[in-house]
Design a protein around this motif. Structure first.
Motif, PDB file in Angstrom:
ATOM      1  N   GLU A   1       8.979   9.939   4.214  1.00  0.00           N
ATOM      2  CA  GLU A   1       8.524   8.321   4.871  1.00  0.00           C
ATOM      3  C   GLU A   1       7.348   7.881   3.921  1.00  0.00           C
ATOM      4  O   GLU A   1       6.910   7.210   4.220  1.00  0.00           O
ATOM      5  CB  GLU A   1       7.803   9.024   6.416  1.00  0.00           C
ATOM      6  N   TYR A   2       7.106   8.913   3.105  1.00  0.00           N
ATOM      7  CA  TYR A   2       6.114   9.031   2.301  1.00  0.00           C
ATOM      8  C   TYR A   2       6.536   8.064   0.779  1.00  0.00           C
ATOM      9  O   TYR A   2       7.433   8.244   0.780  1.00  0.00           O
ATOM     10  CB  TYR A   2       5.454  10.237   1.699  1.00  0.00           C
ATOM     11  N   ASP A   3       5.422   7.303  -0.550  1.00  0.00           N
ATOM     12  CA  ASP A   3       6.006   6.785  -1.502  1.00  0.00           C
ATOM     13  C   ASP A   3       5.901   8.427  -2.330  1.00  0.00           C
ATOM     14  O   ASP A   3       6.245   7.858  -4.355  1.00  0.00           O
ATOM     15  CB  ASP A   3       5.381   5.753  -1.469  1.00  0.00           C
ATOM     16  N   ALA A   4       4.951   9.318  -2.079  1.00  0.00           N
ATOM     17  CA  ALA A   4       4.606   9.872  -3.141  1.00  0.00           C
ATOM     18  C   ALA A   4       4.062  11.531  -2.415  1.00  0.00           C
ATOM     19  O   ALA A   4       4.083  11.242  -0.844  1.00  0.00           O
ATOM     20  CB  ALA A   4       3.524   9.863  -3.537  1.00  0.00           C
ATOM     21  N   VAL A   5       4.708  12.468  -2.653  1.00  0.00           N
ATOM     22  CA  VAL A   5       4.284  13.776  -2.564  1.00  0.00           C
ATOM     23  C   VAL A   5       3.922  14.457  -3.206  1.00  0.00           C
ATOM     24  O   VAL A   5       4.496  14.397  -4.440  1.00  0.00           O
ATOM     25  CB  VAL A   5       5.499  14.851  -2.042  1.00  0.00           C
ATOM     26  N   VAL A   6       2.120  15.107  -3.532  1.00  0.00           N
ATOM     27  CA  VAL A   6       1.113  16.161  -4.195  1.00  0.00           C
ATOM     28  C   VAL A   6       1.418  17.287  -3.410  1.00  0.00           C
ATOM     29  O   VAL A   6       0.793  17.606  -2.486  1.00  0.00           O
ATOM     30  CB  VAL A   6       0.018  15.318  -4.783  1.00  0.00           C
ATOM     31  N   ILE A   7       2.074  17.869  -4.286  1.00  0.00           N
ATOM     32  CA  ILE A   7       2.044  19.384  -3.575  1.00  0.00           C
ATOM     33  C   ILE A   7       1.283  19.777  -4.522  1.00  0.00           C
ATOM     34  O   ILE A   7       0.548  20.544  -5.654  1.00  0.00           O
ATOM     35  CB  ILE A   7       3.464  20.470  -4.462  1.00  0.00           C
TER      36      ILE A   7
ATOM     37  N   MET B   1       1.134  -1.553  -0.492  1.00  0.00           N
ATOM     38  CA  MET B   1      -0.147   0.008   0.031  1.00  0.00           C
ATOM     39  C   MET B   1       0.986   1.472   0.024  1.00  0.00           C
ATOM     40  O   MET B   1       1.899   1.208   0.841  1.00  0.00           O
ATOM     41  CB  MET B   1      -1.055   0.104   1.086  1.00  0.00           C
ATOM     42  N   ALA B   2       0.478   1.928  -0.767  1.00  0.00           N
ATOM     43  CA  ALA B   2       1.577   3.333  -1.336  1.00  0.00           C
ATOM     44  C   ALA B   2       0.599   4.525   0.197  1.00  0.00           C
ATOM     45  O   ALA B   2      -0.234   4.146   0.565  1.00  0.00           O
ATOM     46  CB  ALA B   2       1.299   4.021  -2.658  1.00  0.00           C
ATOM     47  N   LYS B   3       1.767   5.578   0.236  1.00  0.00           N
ATOM     48  CA  LYS B   3       1.819   6.454   1.229  1.00  0.00           C
ATOM     49  C   LYS B   3       2.078   7.637   0.846  1.00  0.00           C
ATOM     50  O   LYS B   3       2.999   7.684   0.312  1.00  0.00           O
ATOM     51  CB  LYS B   3       2.405   6.558   2.706  1.00  0.00           C
ATOM     52  N   VAL B   4       0.369   8.315   0.565  1.00  0.00           N
ATOM     53  CA  VAL B   4       0.631   9.862  -0.321  1.00  0.00           C
ATOM     54  C   VAL B   4       0.483  10.727   0.804  1.00  0.00           C
ATOM     55  O   VAL B   4      -0.325  11.239   1.338  1.00  0.00           O
ATOM     56  CB  VAL B   4      -0.663   9.202  -0.867  1.00  0.00           C
ATOM     57  N   LEU B   5       1.619  12.047   0.296  1.00  0.00           N
ATOM     58  CA  LEU B   5       1.642  12.738   1.091  1.00  0.00           C
ATOM     59  C   LEU B   5       1.520  13.834   0.611  1.00  0.00           C
ATOM     60  O   LEU B   5       1.546  14.402  -0.731  1.00  0.00           O
ATOM     61  CB  LEU B   5       2.692  13.423   2.080  1.00  0.00           C
ATOM     62  N   VAL B   6      -0.310  14.862   0.971  1.00  0.00           N
ATOM     63  CA  VAL B   6      -0.651  15.755  -0.119  1.00  0.00           C
ATOM     64  C   VAL B   6      -0.116  17.020   0.515  1.00  0.00           C
ATOM     65  O   VAL B   6      -0.630  17.416   2.167  1.00  0.00           O
ATOM     66  CB  VAL B   6      -2.142  15.487  -0.190  1.00  0.00           C
ATOM     67  N   LEU B   7       0.687  17.813   0.069  1.00  0.00           N
ATOM     68  CA  LEU B   7       1.949  18.533   0.847  1.00  0.00           C
ATOM     69  C   LEU B   7       1.066  19.998   0.537  1.00  0.00           C
ATOM     70  O   LEU B   7       1.512  20.133  -1.169  1.00  0.00           O
ATOM     71  CB  LEU B   7       2.601  18.951   0.949  1.00  0.00           C
ATOM     72  N   TYR B   8       0.405  20.505   0.420  1.00  0.00           N
ATOM     73  CA  TYR B   8      -0.424  22.247   0.212  1.00  0.00           C
ATOM     74  C   TYR B   8       0.002  23.694   0.841  1.00  0.00           C
ATOM     75  O   TYR B   8       0.224  23.446   2.103  1.00  0.00           O
ATOM     76  CB  TYR B   8      -1.685  21.957   0.032  1.00  0.00           C
TER      77      TYR B   8
ATOM     78  N   ALA C   1       2.999   5.469  -7.669  1.00  0.00           N
ATOM     79  CA  ALA C   1       3.980   4.890  -6.450  1.00  0.00           C
ATOM     80  C   ALA C   1       3.480   3.355  -6.169  1.00  0.00           C
ATOM     81  O   ALA C   1       4.833   3.355  -5.548  1.00  0.00           O
ATOM     82  CB  ALA C   1       3.115   5.545  -5.547  1.00  0.00           C
ATOM     83  N   THR C   2       2.290   2.695  -5.989  1.00  0.00           N
ATOM     84  CA  THR C   2       2.956   1.459  -5.895  1.00  0.00           C
ATOM     85  C   THR C   2       2.987   0.461  -6.540  1.00  0.00           C
ATOM     86  O   THR C   2       3.763  -0.235  -6.293  1.00  0.00           O
ATOM     87  CB  THR C   2       1.208   1.122  -5.771  1.00  0.00           C
ATOM     88  N   ALA C   3       2.851   1.058  -7.950  1.00  0.00           N
ATOM     89  CA  ALA C   3       4.214   0.409  -8.414  1.00  0.00           C
ATOM     90  C   ALA C   3       5.255   0.469  -8.617  1.00  0.00           C
ATOM     91  O   ALA C   3       5.769  -0.459  -8.459  1.00  0.00           O
ATOM     92  CB  ALA C   3       3.227   0.257  -9.986  1.00  0.00           C
ATOM     93  N   LEU C   4       6.079   2.376  -8.329  1.00  0.00           N
ATOM     94  CA  LEU C   4       7.476   1.432  -8.366  1.00  0.00           C
ATOM     95  C   LEU C   4       7.644   0.790  -6.325  1.00  0.00           C
ATOM     96  O   LEU C   4       8.978   0.496  -6.562  1.00  0.00           O
ATOM     97  CB  LEU C   4       7.632   3.765  -8.343  1.00  0.00           C
TER      98      LEU C   4
ATOM     99  N   GLY D   1      13.508   8.668  -6.644  1.00  0.00           N
ATOM    100  CA  GLY D   1      12.621   7.625  -7.202  1.00  0.00           C
ATOM    101  C   GLY D   1      10.981   7.378  -6.513  1.00  0.00           C
ATOM    102  O   GLY D   1      10.571   6.468  -6.516  1.00  0.00           O
ATOM    103  N   LYS D   2      10.866   8.758  -5.048  1.00  0.00           N
ATOM    104  CA  LYS D   2       9.664   8.745  -5.083  1.00  0.00           C
ATOM    105  C   LYS D   2       8.809   9.657  -5.993  1.00  0.00           C
ATOM    106  O   LYS D   2       8.992  10.069  -7.230  1.00  0.00           O
ATOM    107  CB  LYS D   2       9.361  10.189  -3.716  1.00  0.00           C
ATOM    108  N   VAL D   3       7.949   9.479  -6.162  1.00  0.00           N
ATOM    109  CA  VAL D   3       6.743  10.231  -7.406  1.00  0.00           C
ATOM    110  C   VAL D   3       6.444  11.526  -6.187  1.00  0.00           C
ATOM    111  O   VAL D   3       6.155  11.868  -5.496  1.00  0.00           O
ATOM    112  CB  VAL D   3       5.363   9.398  -7.398  1.00  0.00           C
TER     113      VAL D   3
END
Length: 208
Positions: free
Chosen positions: A68-74, A1-8, A196-199, A105-107
């Motif tokens: 700590e996250y697999d992906a960061v969405v800004i 399970m990917a862990k995604v941070l939505v950072l805004y 992110a899950t695939a990576l 390598g993080k998204v």
């Protein structure tokens, strides 16, 4: 399970609303999504006078937690065709993470808002992509498989670079994100989580 941070960062709540839709989409893809914001730099009395939305419940992020996250969405509003200074100040503190390849390598993905149709949505996202690439992140946008990008029946944000919204109704009044714009944000969150899950199954090779 990917862990995604939505950072805004959001002054008036438009980006905050999109951030919630991004997180919703990521969760629909089976990811864990956390919404956090960057610190405000404007003095409180100035922010109050400008009627900033100061009651945002999201907690304030720290630079040290990003790995700590697999992906960061800004998410950032546009300031003269570029990201807001609050977001740039936060990202400028990532030198230590850059030095140790902590985000390689993080998204990374970006969404934005402007006051007008041609107020710099695409340039803001692309400028933020530059930072993500320097940090070694894998940039993900909003692909045309989200067919809402092709609509011509209404004014709408959104580009292959990322979801976006228009914050002004054209007469100086407030405009909230439309249903199509929110759908685009959800799709972007879903897509980021899938990548992110695939990576995470096939991690980026480390140099020896």
């Amino acid at each position: 399970m990917a862990k995604v941070l939505v950072l805004y960062y959001s002054s008036y709540g438009h980006i905050e609303t999109l951030a919630q839709a991004i997180a919703e989409g990521a969760r629909q893809a089976g990811a864990t999504a956390v919404i956090k914001r960057v610190p405000e730099l404007v003095p409180e009395h100035v922010a109050q006078r400008a009627q900033y939305k100061l009651d945002q419940p999201a907690s304030v992020a720290t630079v040290s937690e990003l790995p700590e996250y697999d992906a960061v969405v800004i998410g950032t509003p546009t300031r003269f065709g570029n990201m807001a200074s609050q977001m740039k100040n936060f990202l400028d503190q990532c030198g230590g993470l850059w030095l140790e390849d902590k985000l390689v390598g993080k998204v990374g993905s970006v969404f934005t808002s402007t006051g007008s149709q041609h107020g710099g949505q695409e340039s803001t996202i692309l400028a933020t992509h530059t930072v993500l690439l320097h940090l070694g992140m894998i940039v993900v946008g909003l692909p045309y498989s989200f067919k809402g990008q092709l609509r011509m029946d209404a004014v709408s944000g959104g580009s292959p670079y990322g979801a976006s919204t228009l914050a002004d109704d054209g007469s100086g009044g407030d405009r909230q994100p439309s249903a199509n714009e929110l759908d685009g944000a959800r799709y972007q969150g879903w897509y980021v989580a899938r990548v992110a899950t695939a990576l995470s199954v096939s991690p980026v090779r480390e140099t020896q």
